[in-house]
Write a protein that holds these residues in place. Structure first.
Motif, PDB file in Angstrom:
ATOM      1  N   LEU A   1      12.087  84.437 -31.953  1.00 28.20           N
ATOM      2  CA  LEU A   1      13.115  85.213 -31.664  1.00 28.20           C
ATOM      3  C   LEU A   1      12.578  86.657 -31.738  1.00 28.20           C
ATOM      4  N   THR A   2      12.910  87.607 -30.931  1.00 26.12           N
ATOM      5  CA  THR A   2      12.513  88.930 -31.144  1.00 26.12           C
ATOM      6  C   THR A   2      13.700  89.832 -31.009  1.00 26.12           C
ATOM      7  N   MET A   3      14.096  90.701 -31.985  1.00 23.13           N
ATOM      8  CA  MET A   3      15.228  91.549 -32.025  1.00 23.13           C
ATOM      9  C   MET A   3      14.946  93.032 -31.510  1.00 23.13           C
ATOM     10  N   VAL A   4      15.708  93.560 -30.904  1.00 23.07           N
ATOM     11  CA  VAL A   4      15.142  95.066 -30.545  1.00 23.07           C
ATOM     12  C   VAL A   4      16.319  95.820 -31.248  1.00 23.07           C
ATOM     13  N   LEU A   5      15.735  96.807 -32.105  1.00 25.65           N
ATOM     14  CA  LEU A   5      16.746  97.517 -33.209  1.00 25.65           C
ATOM     15  C   LEU A   5      16.098  98.803 -33.025  1.00 25.65           C
ATOM     16  N   PRO A   6      17.028  99.850 -33.678  1.00 27.59           N
ATOM     17  CA  PRO A   6      16.579 101.289 -33.774  1.00 27.59           C
ATOM     18  C   PRO A   6      15.244 101.401 -34.501  1.00 27.59           C
ATOM     19  N   LYS A   7      14.330 102.224 -34.301  1.00 31.71           N
ATOM     20  CA  LYS A   7      12.885 102.160 -34.756  1.00 31.71           C
ATOM     21  C   LYS A   7      13.209 103.332 -36.189  1.00 31.71           C
ATOM     22  N   THR A   8      12.203 103.125 -36.964  1.00 28.65           N
ATOM     23  CA  THR A   8      12.012 104.038 -38.074  1.00 28.65           C
ATOM     24  C   THR A   8      10.863 105.193 -37.442  1.00 28.65           C
ATOM     25  N   GLU A   9      10.779 106.354 -38.235  1.00 28.00           N
ATOM     26  CA  GLU A   9       9.728 107.254 -37.795  1.00 28.00           C
ATOM     27  C   GLU A   9       8.404 106.906 -37.950  1.00 28.00           C
ATOM     28  N   LYS A  10       8.173 105.792 -38.955  1.00 22.93           N
ATOM     29  CA  LYS A  10       6.856 105.545 -39.008  1.00 22.93           C
ATOM     30  C   LYS A  10       6.425 104.713 -37.760  1.00 22.93           C
ATOM     31  N   VAL A  11       7.093 104.039 -37.071  1.00 22.88           N
ATOM     32  CA  VAL A  11       6.530 103.404 -35.711  1.00 22.88           C
ATOM     33  C   VAL A  11       6.065 104.662 -34.768  1.00 22.88           C
ATOM     34  N   PRO A  12       4.794 104.622 -34.443  1.00 18.89           N
ATOM     35  CA  PRO A  12       4.457 105.889 -33.347  1.00 18.89           C
ATOM     36  C   PRO A  12       5.051 105.253 -32.273  1.00 18.89           C
ATOM     37  N   ALA A  13       5.413 106.361 -31.272  1.00 16.73           N
ATOM     38  CA  ALA A  13       5.853 106.283 -29.987  1.00 16.73           C
ATOM     39  C   ALA A  13       4.889 105.392 -29.060  1.00 16.73           C
ATOM     40  N   VAL A  14       3.568 105.448 -29.060  1.00 21.10           N
ATOM     41  CA  VAL A  14       2.924 104.652 -28.308  1.00 21.10           C
ATOM     42  C   VAL A  14       3.217 103.141 -28.463  1.00 21.10           C
ATOM     43  N   THR A  15       3.607 102.834 -29.747  1.00 20.41           N
ATOM     44  CA  THR A  15       4.044 101.224 -30.028  1.00 20.41           C
ATOM     45  C   THR A  15       5.279 100.746 -29.347  1.00 20.41           C
ATOM     46  N   THR A  16       6.037 101.977 -29.206  1.00 18.52           N
ATOM     47  CA  THR A  16       7.335 101.429 -28.467  1.00 18.52           C
ATOM     48  C   THR A  16       7.316 102.054 -26.923  1.00 18.52           C
ATOM     49  N   GLY A  17       6.381 102.343 -26.505  1.00 23.33           N
ATOM     50  CA  GLY A  17       6.402 102.796 -25.079  1.00 23.33           C
ATOM     51  C   GLY A  17       7.277 104.046 -24.911  1.00 23.33           C
ATOM     52  N   GLY A  18       7.305 104.764 -26.043  1.00 21.41           N
ATOM     53  CA  GLY A  18       8.201 105.972 -26.038  1.00 21.41           C
ATOM     54  C   GLY A  18       9.793 105.852 -26.266  1.00 21.41           C
ATOM     55  N   LEU A  19       9.836 104.672 -26.545  1.00 22.12           N
ATOM     56  CA  LEU A  19      11.497 104.174 -26.805  1.00 22.12           C
ATOM     57  C   LEU A  19      12.025 104.510 -28.321  1.00 22.12           C
ATOM     58  N   GLU A  20      13.148 104.900 -28.399  1.00 23.23           N
ATOM     59  CA  GLU A  20      13.628 104.850 -29.830  1.00 23.23           C
ATOM     60  C   GLU A  20      13.982 103.741 -30.546  1.00 23.23           C
ATOM     61  N   SER A  21      13.804 102.565 -29.722  1.00 25.00           N
ATOM     62  CA  SER A  21      14.176 101.292 -30.225  1.00 25.00           C
ATOM     63  C   SER A  21      12.835 100.351 -30.487  1.00 25.00           C
ATOM     64  N   VAL A  22      12.734  99.477 -31.314  1.00 22.77           N
ATOM     65  CA  VAL A  22      11.636  98.893 -31.579  1.00 22.77           C
ATOM     66  C   VAL A  22      11.888  97.071 -31.504  1.00 22.77           C
ATOM     67  N   ALA A  23      10.829  96.576 -30.914  1.00 25.15           N
ATOM     68  CA  ALA A  23      11.077  95.090 -30.749  1.00 25.15           C
ATOM     69  C   ALA A  23      10.341  94.298 -32.210  1.00 25.15           C
ATOM     70  N   VAL A  24      11.000  93.424 -32.711  1.00 29.25           N
ATOM     71  CA  VAL A  24      10.392  92.875 -33.870  1.00 29.25           C
ATOM     72  C   VAL A  24      10.606  91.420 -33.967  1.00 29.25           C
ATOM     73  N   ARG A  25       9.558  90.852 -34.522  1.00 25.95           N
ATOM     74  CA  ARG A  25       9.403  89.213 -34.643  1.00 25.95           C
ATOM     75  C   ARG A  25       8.819  88.755 -35.617  1.00 25.95           C
ATOM     76  N   MET A  26       9.336  87.791 -36.384  1.00 30.24           N
ATOM     77  CA  MET A  26       8.698  87.105 -37.598  1.00 30.24           C
ATOM     78  C   MET A  26       8.120  85.857 -37.151  1.00 30.24           C
ATOM     79  N   PRO A  27       6.979  85.685 -36.771  1.00 29.85           N
ATOM     80  CA  PRO A  27       6.601  84.542 -36.059  1.00 29.85           C
ATOM     81  C   PRO A  27       6.434  83.484 -37.089  1.00 29.85           C
ATOM     82  N   SER A  28       6.592  82.127 -36.647  1.00 30.12           N
ATOM     83  CA  SER A  28       6.546  80.795 -37.441  1.00 30.12           C
ATOM     84  C   SER A  28       5.189  80.292 -37.780  1.00 30.12           C
ATOM     85  N   ASP A  29       4.175  80.676 -36.847  1.00 27.35           N
ATOM     86  CA  ASP A  29       2.891  80.205 -37.004  1.00 27.35           C
ATOM     87  C   ASP A  29       2.379  80.400 -38.231  1.00 27.35           C
ATOM     88  N   GLY A  30       1.692  79.526 -38.997  1.00 24.88           N
ATOM     89  CA  GLY A  30       1.148  79.837 -40.281  1.00 24.88           C
ATOM     90  C   GLY A  30      -0.110  80.604 -40.521  1.00 24.88           C
TER      91      GLY A  30
END
Ligand code: TXA
Ligand code: MG
Length: 352
Positions: free
Chosen positions: A100-129
Protein backbone atom coordinates in the motif's frame (compact mmCIF):
# COMPACT_ATOMS: atom_id res chain seq x y z
CA UNK A 1 27.58 2.84 -20.10
CA UNK A 2 27.82 2.16 -16.38
CA UNK A 3 29.51 -0.94 -15.05
CA UNK A 4 26.57 -2.83 -13.54
CA UNK A 5 27.28 -5.06 -10.57
CA UNK A 6 25.13 -8.06 -9.60
CA UNK A 7 24.61 -8.38 -5.84
CA UNK A 8 23.10 -11.74 -4.76
CA UNK A 9 20.86 -11.37 -1.68
CA UNK A 10 18.40 -14.16 -1.02
CA UNK A 11 18.42 -13.95 2.74
CA UNK A 12 19.08 -10.57 4.37
CA UNK A 13 20.87 -12.14 7.35
CA UNK A 14 22.86 -14.76 5.46
CA UNK A 15 23.79 -12.30 2.71
CA UNK A 16 24.63 -9.40 5.01
CA UNK A 17 27.64 -8.47 2.88
CA UNK A 18 25.31 -7.96 -0.09
CA UNK A 19 22.97 -5.78 1.97
CA UNK A 20 25.94 -3.64 3.03
CA UNK A 21 27.22 -3.32 -0.54
CA UNK A 22 23.80 -2.25 -1.90
CA UNK A 23 23.42 0.27 0.95
CA UNK A 24 26.93 1.62 0.40
CA UNK A 25 26.23 2.29 -3.28
CA UNK A 26 22.93 3.99 -2.40
CA UNK A 27 24.57 6.22 0.20
CA UNK A 28 27.13 7.27 -2.40
CA UNK A 29 24.31 8.38 -4.71
CA UNK A 30 24.23 5.18 -6.78
CA UNK A 31 21.30 3.46 -8.49
CA UNK A 32 20.42 -0.07 -7.32
CA UNK A 33 17.54 -2.29 -8.51
CA UNK A 34 16.07 -4.03 -5.46
CA UNK A 35 13.34 -6.65 -5.02
CA UNK A 36 10.09 -5.83 -3.22
CA UNK A 37 7.01 -8.01 -2.71
CA UNK A 38 5.22 -6.19 -5.58
CA UNK A 39 7.76 -5.57 -8.37
CA UNK A 40 11.49 -4.72 -8.48
CA UNK A 41 12.22 -1.06 -7.76
CA UNK A 42 15.06 1.11 -9.06
CA UNK A 43 16.24 2.71 -5.84
CA UNK A 44 18.15 5.88 -5.06
CA UNK A 45 18.54 8.02 -1.92
CA UNK A 46 15.23 9.96 -1.86
CA UNK A 47 17.00 12.99 -0.34
CA UNK A 48 19.71 13.16 -3.02
CA UNK A 49 18.34 15.17 -5.99
CA UNK A 50 21.22 14.24 -8.30
CA UNK A 51 20.72 10.51 -7.68
CA UNK A 52 16.95 10.81 -8.19
CA UNK A 53 17.53 12.73 -11.43
CA UNK A 54 19.64 9.81 -12.63
CA UNK A 55 16.78 7.39 -11.94
CA UNK A 56 14.57 9.31 -14.38
CA UNK A 57 17.35 9.22 -16.96
CA UNK A 58 18.10 5.48 -16.51
CA UNK A 59 14.42 4.61 -16.94
CA UNK A 60 13.72 7.15 -19.68
CA UNK A 61 10.93 8.41 -17.43
CA UNK A 62 9.22 11.81 -17.84
CA UNK A 63 10.44 13.99 -14.98
CA UNK A 64 6.93 15.08 -13.94
CA UNK A 65 6.04 11.49 -12.97
CA UNK A 66 6.83 11.31 -9.24
CA UNK A 67 8.43 8.43 -7.40
CA UNK A 68 7.35 6.34 -4.47
CA UNK A 69 9.50 6.83 -1.37
CA UNK A 70 10.18 3.60 0.52
CA UNK A 71 10.69 3.50 4.26
CA UNK A 72 11.66 0.65 6.61
CA UNK A 73 10.01 1.83 9.81
CA UNK A 74 7.41 4.34 10.97
CA UNK A 75 10.11 6.60 12.41
CA UNK A 76 11.18 7.37 8.82
CA UNK A 77 7.68 8.56 7.90
CA UNK A 78 8.12 11.87 9.77
CA UNK A 79 11.11 12.67 7.62
CA UNK A 80 9.01 12.60 4.45
CA UNK A 81 5.38 13.39 5.40
CA UNK A 82 4.61 16.76 7.02
CA UNK A 83 1.25 15.75 8.48
CA UNK A 84 -0.45 12.45 9.17
CA UNK A 85 -4.23 12.41 8.92
CA UNK A 86 -5.99 9.94 11.23
CA UNK A 87 -6.81 7.77 8.21
CA UNK A 88 -3.14 7.48 7.29
CA UNK A 89 -2.30 6.10 10.72
CA UNK A 90 -5.14 3.60 10.53
CA UNK A 91 -4.09 2.42 7.10
CA UNK A 92 -0.43 2.18 8.12
CA UNK A 93 -1.42 0.10 11.11
CA UNK A 94 -3.58 -2.22 8.98
CA UNK A 95 -1.47 -2.64 5.83
CA UNK A 96 2.17 -1.79 6.55
CA UNK A 97 4.53 -3.29 5.90
CA UNK A 98 2.87 -4.26 2.63
CA UNK A 99 1.70 -3.31 -0.87
CA UNK A 100 0.00 0.00 0.00
CA UNK A 101 1.30 3.44 -1.00
CA UNK A 102 -0.15 6.57 0.63
CA UNK A 103 0.02 10.03 -0.91
CA UNK A 104 0.55 12.62 1.86
CA UNK A 105 1.73 16.23 2.17
CA UNK A 106 5.53 16.27 1.84
CA UNK A 107 8.18 17.76 4.12
CA UNK A 108 10.73 20.37 3.02
CA UNK A 109 13.37 17.69 3.22
CA UNK A 110 11.99 15.79 0.20
CA UNK A 111 13.46 17.41 -2.92
CA UNK A 112 11.05 18.57 -5.64
CA UNK A 113 12.65 16.22 -8.16
CA UNK A 114 11.56 13.20 -6.07
CA UNK A 115 7.90 14.26 -6.22
CA UNK A 116 7.93 15.53 -9.79
CA UNK A 117 7.38 19.05 -8.45
CA UNK A 118 4.27 18.13 -6.42
CA UNK A 119 3.68 19.24 -2.82
CA UNK A 120 2.64 15.69 -1.93
CA UNK A 121 4.76 12.56 -1.58
CA UNK A 122 3.88 8.90 -2.16
CA UNK A 123 5.19 6.67 0.66
CA UNK A 124 5.30 2.93 1.11
CA UNK A 125 6.78 0.50 3.65
CA UNK A 126 7.44 -2.73 1.72
CA UNK A 127 7.11 -6.10 3.48
CA UNK A 128 9.92 -7.74 1.53
CA UNK A 129 12.75 -8.61 3.93
CA UNK A 130 15.54 -7.84 1.46
CA UNK A 131 14.08 -4.41 0.61
CA UNK A 132 13.64 -3.52 4.29
CA UNK A 133 17.18 -4.65 5.19
CA UNK A 134 18.65 -2.48 2.42
CA UNK A 135 16.60 0.61 3.42
CA UNK A 136 17.62 0.14 7.07
CA UNK A 137 21.28 -0.28 6.24
CA UNK A 138 21.21 2.74 3.89
CA UNK A 139 19.54 4.63 6.77
CA UNK A 140 17.67 6.89 4.36
CA UNK A 141 14.31 6.63 2.60
CA UNK A 142 14.70 5.28 -0.93
CA UNK A 143 12.93 6.72 -3.96
CA UNK A 144 12.10 3.76 -6.19
CA UNK A 145 9.89 3.58 -9.24
CA UNK A 146 9.48 0.18 -10.87
CA UNK A 147 12.84 -0.99 -12.29
CA UNK A 148 11.78 -1.19 -15.96
CA UNK A 149 12.53 1.05 -18.90
CA UNK A 150 9.65 3.51 -19.03
CA UNK A 151 6.75 2.02 -21.02
CA UNK A 152 7.75 -1.63 -20.71
CA UNK A 153 6.05 -4.03 -18.25
CA UNK A 154 7.17 -3.75 -14.63
CA UNK A 155 9.91 -6.23 -13.67
CA UNK A 156 9.04 -9.12 -11.39
CA UNK A 157 12.34 -11.03 -11.69
CA UNK A 158 16.03 -10.15 -11.56
CA UNK A 159 16.24 -11.22 -15.21
CA UNK A 160 13.68 -8.55 -16.23
CA UNK A 161 15.85 -5.87 -14.54
CA UNK A 162 18.94 -7.12 -16.36
CA UNK A 163 17.07 -7.04 -19.68
CA UNK A 164 15.97 -3.42 -19.13
CA UNK A 165 18.72 -1.76 -17.11
CA UNK A 166 22.07 -3.46 -17.73
CA UNK A 167 24.73 -0.80 -18.22
CA UNK A 168 22.37 1.96 -17.03
CA UNK A 169 22.52 1.39 -13.23
CA UNK A 170 25.23 0.71 -10.64
CA UNK A 171 23.86 -2.58 -9.35
CA UNK A 172 21.03 -5.09 -9.62
CA UNK A 173 20.18 -7.23 -6.60
CA UNK A 174 19.80 -10.87 -7.59
CA UNK A 175 16.99 -12.27 -5.47
CA UNK A 176 13.73 -14.21 -5.47
CA UNK A 177 10.89 -13.40 -7.88
CA UNK A 178 8.28 -10.91 -6.64
CA UNK A 179 5.33 -12.66 -4.99
CA UNK A 180 2.54 -10.12 -5.62
CA UNK A 181 3.52 -9.28 -9.20
CA UNK A 182 1.58 -6.01 -9.67
CA UNK A 183 2.56 -2.65 -8.23
CA UNK A 184 1.19 -1.40 -4.91
CA UNK A 185 -2.23 0.13 -4.37
CA UNK A 186 -1.82 3.94 -4.44
CA UNK A 187 -4.29 5.87 -2.27
CA UNK A 188 -4.33 9.64 -1.85
CA UNK A 189 -5.05 10.98 1.64
CA UNK A 190 -4.72 14.63 0.64
CA UNK A 191 -8.48 15.27 0.44
CA UNK A 192 -11.42 14.57 2.77
CA UNK A 193 -12.18 11.15 1.29
CA UNK A 194 -9.37 8.72 0.41
CA UNK A 195 -9.07 8.16 -3.36
CA UNK A 196 -7.57 5.08 -5.00
CA UNK A 197 -5.28 6.31 -7.77
CA UNK A 198 -3.99 2.87 -8.73
CA UNK A 199 -5.48 -0.49 -7.67
CA UNK A 200 -3.19 -3.19 -6.29
CA UNK A 201 -3.11 -6.12 -3.90
CA UNK A 202 -4.78 -4.11 -1.12
CA UNK A 203 -8.36 -3.99 -2.44
CA UNK A 204 -10.97 -1.21 -2.23
CA UNK A 205 -13.03 -3.44 0.11
CA UNK A 206 -10.08 -3.89 2.46
CA UNK A 207 -9.46 -0.14 2.55
CA UNK A 208 -13.15 0.61 3.20
CA UNK A 209 -13.14 -1.86 6.03
CA UNK A 210 -10.53 0.26 7.81
CA UNK A 211 -11.44 3.88 6.90
CA UNK A 212 -15.04 3.80 5.64
CA UNK A 213 -15.70 5.71 2.43
CA UNK A 214 -13.07 5.35 -0.30
CA UNK A 215 -13.52 6.42 -3.92
CA UNK A 216 -11.82 5.08 -7.03
CA UNK A 217 -10.36 7.60 -9.50
CA UNK A 218 -12.12 7.53 -12.89
CA UNK A 219 -8.86 6.90 -14.71
CA UNK A 220 -8.51 3.47 -13.07
CA UNK A 221 -11.03 2.00 -15.51
CA UNK A 222 -11.47 4.72 -18.14
CA UNK A 223 -9.28 6.56 -20.58
CA UNK A 224 -8.51 10.09 -19.43
CA UNK A 225 -9.79 12.75 -21.84
CA UNK A 226 -6.77 14.41 -23.43
CA UNK A 227 -7.27 17.76 -21.70
CA UNK A 228 -8.09 16.33 -18.25
CA UNK A 229 -5.72 16.89 -15.32
CA UNK A 230 -4.56 13.52 -14.00
CA UNK A 231 -4.86 13.10 -10.20
CA UNK A 232 -1.75 10.94 -10.48
CA UNK A 233 0.79 11.82 -13.17
CA UNK A 234 1.43 8.13 -13.92
CA UNK A 235 -2.09 7.81 -15.33
CA UNK A 236 -1.23 9.98 -18.31
CA UNK A 237 1.50 7.83 -19.68
CA UNK A 238 1.23 4.82 -21.90
CA UNK A 239 2.13 1.87 -19.76
CA UNK A 240 3.12 -1.75 -19.87
CA UNK A 241 2.98 -1.65 -23.61
CA UNK A 242 4.21 -4.80 -25.30
CA UNK A 243 5.20 -4.54 -28.98
CA UNK A 244 2.13 -6.54 -29.95
CA UNK A 245 -1.35 -5.09 -30.32
CA UNK A 246 -3.42 -6.38 -27.40
CA UNK A 247 -7.18 -6.68 -27.30
CA UNK A 248 -8.89 -7.35 -23.98
CA UNK A 249 -11.81 -9.76 -24.37
CA UNK A 250 -14.28 -9.79 -21.49
CA UNK A 251 -16.66 -12.74 -21.52
CA UNK A 252 -17.34 -16.34 -20.52
CA UNK A 253 -14.93 -19.14 -21.33
CA UNK A 254 -16.97 -20.28 -24.33
CA UNK A 255 -17.58 -16.76 -25.57
CA UNK A 256 -13.86 -16.02 -25.47
CA UNK A 257 -12.81 -19.26 -27.19
CA UNK A 258 -15.39 -18.80 -29.92
CA UNK A 259 -14.38 -15.16 -30.49
CA UNK A 260 -10.65 -15.94 -30.75
CA UNK A 261 -11.15 -18.93 -33.03
CA UNK A 262 -13.36 -16.84 -35.32
CA UNK A 263 -10.78 -14.02 -35.42
CA UNK A 264 -8.07 -16.56 -36.24
CA UNK A 265 -10.16 -18.08 -39.03
CA UNK A 266 -10.74 -14.64 -40.58
CA UNK A 267 -7.01 -13.91 -40.38
CA UNK A 268 -6.18 -17.27 -42.02
CA UNK A 269 -8.44 -16.45 -44.95
CA UNK A 270 -6.33 -13.35 -45.53
CA UNK A 271 -3.04 -15.21 -44.91
CA UNK A 272 -2.52 -13.09 -41.79
CA UNK A 273 -2.54 -15.64 -39.00
CA UNK A 274 1.18 -15.35 -38.17
CA UNK A 275 1.84 -13.78 -34.79
CA UNK A 276 -1.65 -14.27 -33.35
CA UNK A 277 -1.63 -15.42 -29.72
CA UNK A 278 -4.25 -16.08 -27.08
CA UNK A 279 -3.22 -14.84 -23.63
CA UNK A 280 -5.66 -16.93 -21.69
CA UNK A 281 -6.42 -19.08 -18.67
CA UNK A 282 -5.41 -22.74 -18.30
CA UNK A 283 -9.04 -23.80 -18.78
CA UNK A 284 -9.20 -22.12 -22.23
CA UNK A 285 -6.13 -23.75 -23.76
CA UNK A 286 -7.55 -27.05 -24.98
CA UNK A 287 -10.12 -25.56 -27.36
CA UNK A 288 -8.20 -22.63 -28.77
CA UNK A 289 -6.97 -22.94 -32.36
CA UNK A 290 -4.11 -20.43 -32.04
CA UNK A 291 -0.85 -20.54 -30.05
CA UNK A 292 -1.65 -19.94 -26.38
CA UNK A 293 0.14 -18.51 -23.38
CA UNK A 294 -1.61 -18.85 -20.04
CA UNK A 295 -1.36 -16.36 -17.17
CA UNK A 296 -3.20 -18.43 -14.59
CA UNK A 297 -6.60 -19.92 -13.91
CA UNK A 298 -10.00 -18.22 -14.13
CA UNK A 299 -10.77 -17.63 -10.46
CA UNK A 300 -7.29 -17.17 -9.05
CA UNK A 301 -6.69 -13.41 -9.35
CA UNK A 302 -3.54 -13.54 -7.20
CA UNK A 303 -1.95 -16.05 -9.58
CA UNK A 304 -2.92 -13.89 -12.58
CA UNK A 305 -1.27 -10.89 -10.90
CA UNK A 306 1.89 -12.86 -10.15
CA UNK A 307 2.31 -14.01 -13.77
CA UNK A 308 0.96 -11.00 -15.69
CA UNK A 309 4.10 -9.00 -16.40
CA UNK A 310 6.31 -11.99 -17.15
CA UNK A 311 3.77 -13.21 -19.71
CA UNK A 312 3.62 -9.77 -21.37
CA UNK A 313 7.40 -9.84 -21.69
CA UNK A 314 7.35 -13.39 -23.09
CA UNK A 315 4.89 -12.31 -25.79
CA UNK A 316 7.43 -9.76 -27.00
CA UNK A 317 10.18 -12.40 -27.05
CA UNK A 318 7.88 -14.64 -29.11
CA UNK A 319 7.36 -11.84 -31.60
CA UNK A 320 3.59 -11.78 -31.04
CA UNK A 321 1.74 -9.32 -33.29
CA UNK A 322 -1.88 -9.60 -32.21
CA UNK A 323 -2.84 -10.90 -28.77
CA UNK A 324 -6.37 -11.68 -27.61
CA UNK A 325 -6.36 -11.50 -23.82
CA UNK A 326 -9.04 -13.25 -21.77
CA UNK A 327 -9.89 -10.47 -19.30
CA UNK A 328 -9.98 -11.19 -15.57
CA UNK A 329 -13.01 -10.10 -13.56
CA UNK A 330 -12.32 -6.59 -12.23
CA UNK A 331 -12.80 -7.58 -8.60
CA UNK A 332 -10.46 -8.05 -5.62
CA UNK A 333 -6.86 -8.05 -6.92
CA UNK A 334 -8.37 -8.84 -10.34
CA UNK A 335 -9.16 -5.10 -10.51
CA UNK A 336 -5.41 -4.38 -10.52
CA UNK A 337 -4.79 -6.99 -13.21
CA UNK A 338 -7.66 -5.59 -15.30
CA UNK A 339 -6.33 -2.03 -14.86
CA UNK A 340 -2.83 -3.00 -16.09
CA UNK A 341 -4.21 -4.97 -19.04
CA UNK A 342 -6.48 -2.07 -20.04
CA UNK A 343 -3.40 0.09 -20.37
CA UNK A 344 -1.37 -2.59 -22.14
CA UNK A 345 -4.27 -2.86 -24.62
CA UNK A 346 -4.54 0.95 -24.94
CA UNK A 347 -8.20 0.57 -23.82
CA UNK A 348 -9.15 -1.77 -26.71
CA UNK A 349 -11.83 -3.88 -24.96
CA UNK A 350 -14.47 -6.21 -26.40
CA UNK A 351 -17.45 -7.00 -24.18
CA UNK A 352 -19.04 -10.27 -25.32
O1 TXA B 1 4.74 -1.50 -5.88
C1 TXA B 1 5.14 -0.39 -6.19
O2 TXA B 1 4.50 0.65 -5.94
C2 TXA B 1 6.49 -0.31 -6.92
C3 TXA B 1 7.56 -0.82 -5.96
C4 TXA B 1 8.96 -0.65 -6.49
O3 TXA B 1 7.40 -0.24 -4.71
N1 TXA B 1 6.76 1.04 -7.35
C5 TXA B 1 6.09 1.62 -8.39
O4 TXA B 1 6.53 2.88 -8.69
O5 TXA B 1 5.23 1.07 -9.00
P1 TXA B 1 6.14 3.67 -10.03
O6 TXA B 1 7.00 4.87 -10.01
O7 TXA B 1 6.29 2.77 -11.20
O8 TXA B 1 4.67 4.12 -9.82
C6 TXA B 1 4.37 5.17 -8.90
C7 TXA B 1 2.99 5.69 -9.17
C8 TXA B 1 2.93 6.50 -10.45
O9 TXA B 1 1.73 6.20 -11.12
C9 TXA B 1 2.94 7.94 -9.93
O10 TXA B 1 2.32 8.82 -10.82
C10 TXA B 1 2.19 7.81 -8.62
O11 TXA B 1 2.59 6.55 -8.10
N2 TXA B 1 2.58 8.85 -7.67
C11 TXA B 1 3.79 9.02 -7.08
N3 TXA B 1 3.78 10.12 -6.30
C12 TXA B 1 2.56 10.67 -6.40
C13 TXA B 1 1.95 11.84 -5.85
N4 TXA B 1 2.60 12.65 -5.04
N5 TXA B 1 0.65 12.08 -6.17
C14 TXA B 1 -0.03 11.26 -7.00
N6 TXA B 1 0.51 10.14 -7.57
C15 TXA B 1 1.78 9.86 -7.28
MG1 MG C 1 6.12 1.95 -13.07
Amino acid sequence: MKKTEIIPIYDPTGDAAGVCRAAELLRQGGLVAIPTETVYGLAADAFNPRAVQEVYAAKGRPSDNPMIVHIAELAMLEQVASSLPENALRLAEAFWPGPLTMVLPKTEKVPAVTTGGLESVAVRMPSDGVARAIIRQAATPLAAPSANRSGSPSPTTCRHCIDDLWGRVDAIVESHDCTVGVESTVVSLCGDVPVILRPGAVTPEQLRHVVGEVTIADAVLHMLPEDAAAPSPGMKYKHYSPNARLQLVHGSQWGYIDYVNRKAEEARLHGEEAGIYAMCFDEDIRRLEVPTISYGVTDDYALQAAQLFDVLRQLDKLGAKTVYVHAPEPEEIGLAVYNRLLRAAAFDVVEL
